[in-house]
Design a protein around this motif. Structure first.
Motif, PDB file in Angstrom:
ATOM      1  N   LEU A 112       0.863  -1.179   0.000  1.00 20.28           N
ATOM      2  CA  LEU A 112       0.000   0.000   0.000  1.00 20.28           C
ATOM      3  C   LEU A 112       0.902   1.233   0.000  1.00 20.28           C
ATOM      4  O   LEU A 112       1.698   1.400   0.935  1.00 20.28           O
ATOM      5  CB  LEU A 112      -0.892  -0.031   1.247  1.00 20.28           C
ATOM      6  CG  LEU A 112      -2.082   0.896   1.292  1.00 20.28           C
ATOM      7  CD1 LEU A 112      -3.082   0.402   2.328  1.00 20.28           C
ATOM      8  CD2 LEU A 112      -1.726   2.329   1.576  1.00 20.28           C
ATOM      9  N   PHE A 113       0.792   2.032  -1.033  1.00 19.79           N
ATOM     10  CA  PHE A 113       1.648   3.211  -1.185  1.00 19.79           C
ATOM     11  C   PHE A 113       0.871   4.495  -0.917  1.00 19.79           C
ATOM     12  O   PHE A 113      -0.284   4.625  -1.323  1.00 19.79           O
ATOM     13  CB  PHE A 113       2.227   3.277  -2.605  1.00 19.79           C
ATOM     14  CG  PHE A 113       3.147   2.130  -2.924  1.00 19.79           C
ATOM     15  CD1 PHE A 113       4.480   2.176  -2.556  1.00 19.79           C
ATOM     16  CD2 PHE A 113       2.677   1.004  -3.598  1.00 19.79           C
ATOM     17  CE1 PHE A 113       5.331   1.121  -2.853  1.00 19.79           C
ATOM     18  CE2 PHE A 113       3.519  -0.056  -3.888  1.00 19.79           C
ATOM     19  CZ  PHE A 113       4.850   0.003  -3.517  1.00 19.79           C
ATOM     20  N   LYS A 117       5.390   6.096  -1.209  1.00 15.30           N
ATOM     21  CA  LYS A 117       6.092   5.371  -0.146  1.00 15.30           C
ATOM     22  C   LYS A 117       5.250   4.173   0.306  1.00 15.30           C
ATOM     23  O   LYS A 117       4.051   4.291   0.525  1.00 15.30           O
ATOM     24  CB  LYS A 117       6.343   6.314   1.027  1.00 15.30           C
ATOM     25  CG  LYS A 117       7.100   5.693   2.173  1.00 15.30           C
ATOM     26  CD  LYS A 117       7.488   6.759   3.177  1.00 15.30           C
ATOM     27  CE  LYS A 117       8.184   6.204   4.387  1.00 15.30           C
ATOM     28  NZ  LYS A 117       9.266   5.288   4.137  1.00 15.30           N
ATOM     29  N   ASN A 118       5.903   3.026   0.470  1.00  8.37           N
ATOM     30  CA  ASN A 118       5.246   1.817   0.960  1.00  8.37           C
ATOM     31  C   ASN A 118       4.980   1.989   2.457  1.00  8.37           C
ATOM     32  O   ASN A 118       5.901   1.947   3.261  1.00  8.37           O
ATOM     33  CB  ASN A 118       6.136   0.598   0.693  1.00  8.37           C
ATOM     34  CG  ASN A 118       5.505  -0.713   1.128  1.00  8.37           C
ATOM     35  OD1 ASN A 118       4.472  -0.743   1.770  1.00  8.37           O
ATOM     36  ND2 ASN A 118       6.159  -1.804   0.775  1.00  8.37           N
ATOM     37  N   ILE A 119       3.710   2.195   2.813  1.00  9.10           N
ATOM     38  CA  ILE A 119       3.358   2.439   4.221  1.00  9.10           C
ATOM     39  C   ILE A 119       2.652   1.243   4.862  1.00  9.10           C
ATOM     40  O   ILE A 119       2.365   1.258   6.058  1.00  9.10           O
ATOM     41  CB  ILE A 119       2.473   3.691   4.375  1.00  9.10           C
ATOM     42  CG1 ILE A 119       1.140   3.521   3.637  1.00  9.10           C
ATOM     43  CG2 ILE A 119       3.219   4.931   3.917  1.00  9.10           C
ATOM     44  CD1 ILE A 119       0.059   4.490   4.060  1.00  9.10           C
ATOM     45  N   GLY A 120       2.345   0.229   4.069  1.00 10.92           N
ATOM     46  CA  GLY A 120       1.633  -0.930   4.604  1.00 10.92           C
ATOM     47  C   GLY A 120       1.277  -1.893   3.503  1.00 10.92           C
ATOM     48  O   GLY A 120       1.885  -1.879   2.426  1.00 10.92           O
ATOM     49  N   GLN A 121       0.261  -2.714   3.774  1.00 13.38           N
ATOM     50  CA  GLN A 121      -0.103  -3.733   2.802  1.00 13.38           C
ATOM     51  C   GLN A 121      -1.438  -4.362   3.166  1.00 13.38           C
ATOM     52  O   GLN A 121      -1.884  -4.279   4.312  1.00 13.38           O
ATOM     53  CB  GLN A 121       0.960  -4.819   2.742  1.00 13.38           C
ATOM     54  CG  GLN A 121       1.259  -5.400   4.105  1.00 13.38           C
ATOM     55  CD  GLN A 121       2.614  -6.090   4.152  1.00 13.38           C
ATOM     56  OE1 GLN A 121       2.670  -7.226   4.573  1.00 13.38           O
ATOM     57  NE2 GLN A 121       3.673  -5.429   3.736  1.00 13.38           N
ATOM     58  N   TRP A 142      -6.050  -1.712  -6.635  1.00 15.43           N
ATOM     59  CA  TRP A 142      -7.068  -0.653  -6.656  1.00 15.43           C
ATOM     60  C   TRP A 142      -7.572  -0.381  -5.241  1.00 15.43           C
ATOM     61  O   TRP A 142      -7.698   0.782  -4.839  1.00 15.43           O
ATOM     62  CB  TRP A 142      -8.222  -1.057  -7.575  1.00 15.43           C
ATOM     63  CG  TRP A 142      -9.332  -0.058  -7.559  1.00 15.43           C
ATOM     64  CD1 TRP A 142      -9.433   1.067  -8.335  1.00 15.43           C
ATOM     65  CD2 TRP A 142     -10.475  -0.049  -6.694  1.00 15.43           C
ATOM     66  NE1 TRP A 142     -10.580   1.758  -7.987  1.00 15.43           N
ATOM     67  CE2 TRP A 142     -11.227   1.100  -6.991  1.00 15.43           C
ATOM     68  CE3 TRP A 142     -10.922  -0.907  -5.691  1.00 15.43           C
ATOM     69  CZ2 TRP A 142     -12.408   1.413  -6.330  1.00 15.43           C
ATOM     70  CZ3 TRP A 142     -12.094  -0.603  -5.027  1.00 15.43           C
ATOM     71  CH2 TRP A 142     -12.831   0.551  -5.349  1.00 15.43           C
ATOM     72  N   VAL A 143      -7.868  -1.440  -4.470  1.00 14.72           N
ATOM     73  CA  VAL A 143      -8.321  -1.264  -3.082  1.00 14.72           C
ATOM     74  C   VAL A 143      -7.303  -0.427  -2.312  1.00 14.72           C
ATOM     75  O   VAL A 143      -7.661   0.538  -1.616  1.00 14.72           O
ATOM     76  CB  VAL A 143      -8.558  -2.630  -2.385  1.00 14.72           C
ATOM     77  CG1 VAL A 143      -8.751  -2.448  -0.876  1.00 14.72           C
ATOM     78  CG2 VAL A 143      -9.751  -3.354  -2.990  1.00 14.72           C
ATOM     79  N   ASN A 144      -6.030  -0.777  -2.442  1.00 15.41           N
ATOM     80  CA  ASN A 144      -4.993  -0.037  -1.709  1.00 15.41           C
ATOM     81  C   ASN A 144      -4.905   1.420  -2.149  1.00 15.41           C
ATOM     82  O   ASN A 144      -4.679   2.308  -1.320  1.00 15.41           O
ATOM     83  CB  ASN A 144      -3.640  -0.731  -1.856  1.00 15.41           C
ATOM     84  CG  ASN A 144      -3.500  -1.917  -0.930  1.00 15.41           C
ATOM     85  OD1 ASN A 144      -4.372  -2.186  -0.101  1.00 15.41           O
ATOM     86  ND2 ASN A 144      -2.412  -2.641  -1.063  1.00 15.41           N
ATOM     87  N   ALA A 148      -5.467   4.455   0.435  1.00 15.89           N
ATOM     88  CA  ALA A 148      -4.461   5.524   0.600  1.00 15.89           C
ATOM     89  C   ALA A 148      -5.108   6.906   0.593  1.00 15.89           C
ATOM     90  O   ALA A 148      -4.628   7.817   1.273  1.00 15.89           O
ATOM     91  CB  ALA A 148      -3.409   5.415  -0.498  1.00 15.89           C
ATOM     92  N   ASN A 149      -6.208   7.032  -0.132  1.00 10.60           N
ATOM     93  CA  ASN A 149      -6.880   8.336  -0.199  1.00 10.60           C
ATOM     94  C   ASN A 149      -7.508   8.776   1.105  1.00 10.60           C
ATOM     95  O   ASN A 149      -7.785   9.962   1.300  1.00 10.60           O
ATOM     96  CB  ASN A 149      -7.967   8.315  -1.297  1.00 10.60           C
ATOM     97  CG  ASN A 149      -7.376   8.253  -2.686  1.00 10.60           C
ATOM     98  OD1 ASN A 149      -6.284   8.749  -2.930  1.00 10.60           O
ATOM     99  ND2 ASN A 149      -8.092   7.619  -3.592  1.00 10.60           N
ATOM    100  N   ILE A 150      -7.776   7.851   2.021  1.00 14.29           N
ATOM    101  CA  ILE A 150      -8.392   8.230   3.298  1.00 14.29           C
ATOM    102  C   ILE A 150      -7.364   8.292   4.432  1.00 14.29           C
ATOM    103  O   ILE A 150      -7.717   8.592   5.575  1.00 14.29           O
ATOM    104  CB  ILE A 150      -9.572   7.314   3.694  1.00 14.29           C
ATOM    105  CG1 ILE A 150      -9.103   5.913   4.054  1.00 14.29           C
ATOM    106  CG2 ILE A 150     -10.636   7.302   2.595  1.00 14.29           C
ATOM    107  CD1 ILE A 150     -10.125   5.089   4.842  1.00 14.29           C
TER     108      ILE A 150
END
Length: 151
Positions: A112-113, A117-121, A142-144, A148-150
């Motif tokens: 999850l970027f 930046k890779n902040i999670g997954q 797409w989910v990630n 990321a937008n929230i």
């Protein structure tokens, strides 16, 4: 349920600002776990860069002891380092695998970027061998992006 229909539901969940971020993430996990037959466990891990660890923030499925994972360890820890999708058709074939349950046969982890930046997954376990397709990868990417937008 098709990925197209799931996208609409994910969008609705994430847009609900009356709920906090953690609750929305949990609802996304529950939606995916209950809607896709081979998604037996769904969770979001987020990175602590200082400690070089991943921390479980939201999930759906059986509880896990693996709430903190060091970077580099297991499939999730490897994705934290590689920044690449990791699809594991058969977990028994992996040397660097953390067994969450004897029923888990395969796993998919998508980074999850946020701002590059890779902040999670997102991490998904399945009780079936080799169920994940390229379509799963694109959907979870797409989910990630939406998550990321929230954040």
């Amino acid at each position: 349920m098709s990925f197209t229909h799931l996208k609409q539901k994910v969008t609705t969940i994430l847009a609900d600002e009356s709920e906090n971020t953690d609750q929305r993430l949990k609802e996304v996990c529950e939606l995916l776990q209950s809607s896709i037959g081979y998604y037996d466990w769904v969770g979001f891990y987020f990175a602590n860069e200082v400690e070089k660890t991943l921390h479980l923030k939201a999930f759906a499925g059986e509880p896990t002891d693996h709430t903190v994972i060091p970077f580099g360890k297991g499939i999730c820890g490897q994705v934290a380092v590689s920044n690449q999708n990791f699809v594991v058709p058969d977990v028994k074939a992996q040397d660097n695998y953390i067994a969450c349950s004897i029923t888990v046969k395969s796993e998919i982890v998508i980074p999850l970027f946020k701002n590059g930046k890779n902040i999670g997954q997102i991490d998904i376990d399945s009780h079936m061998e080799d169920p994940f397709s390229e379509e799963d990868e694109r959907f979870l990417e797409w989910v990630n992006e939406e998550v990321a937008n929230i954040l």
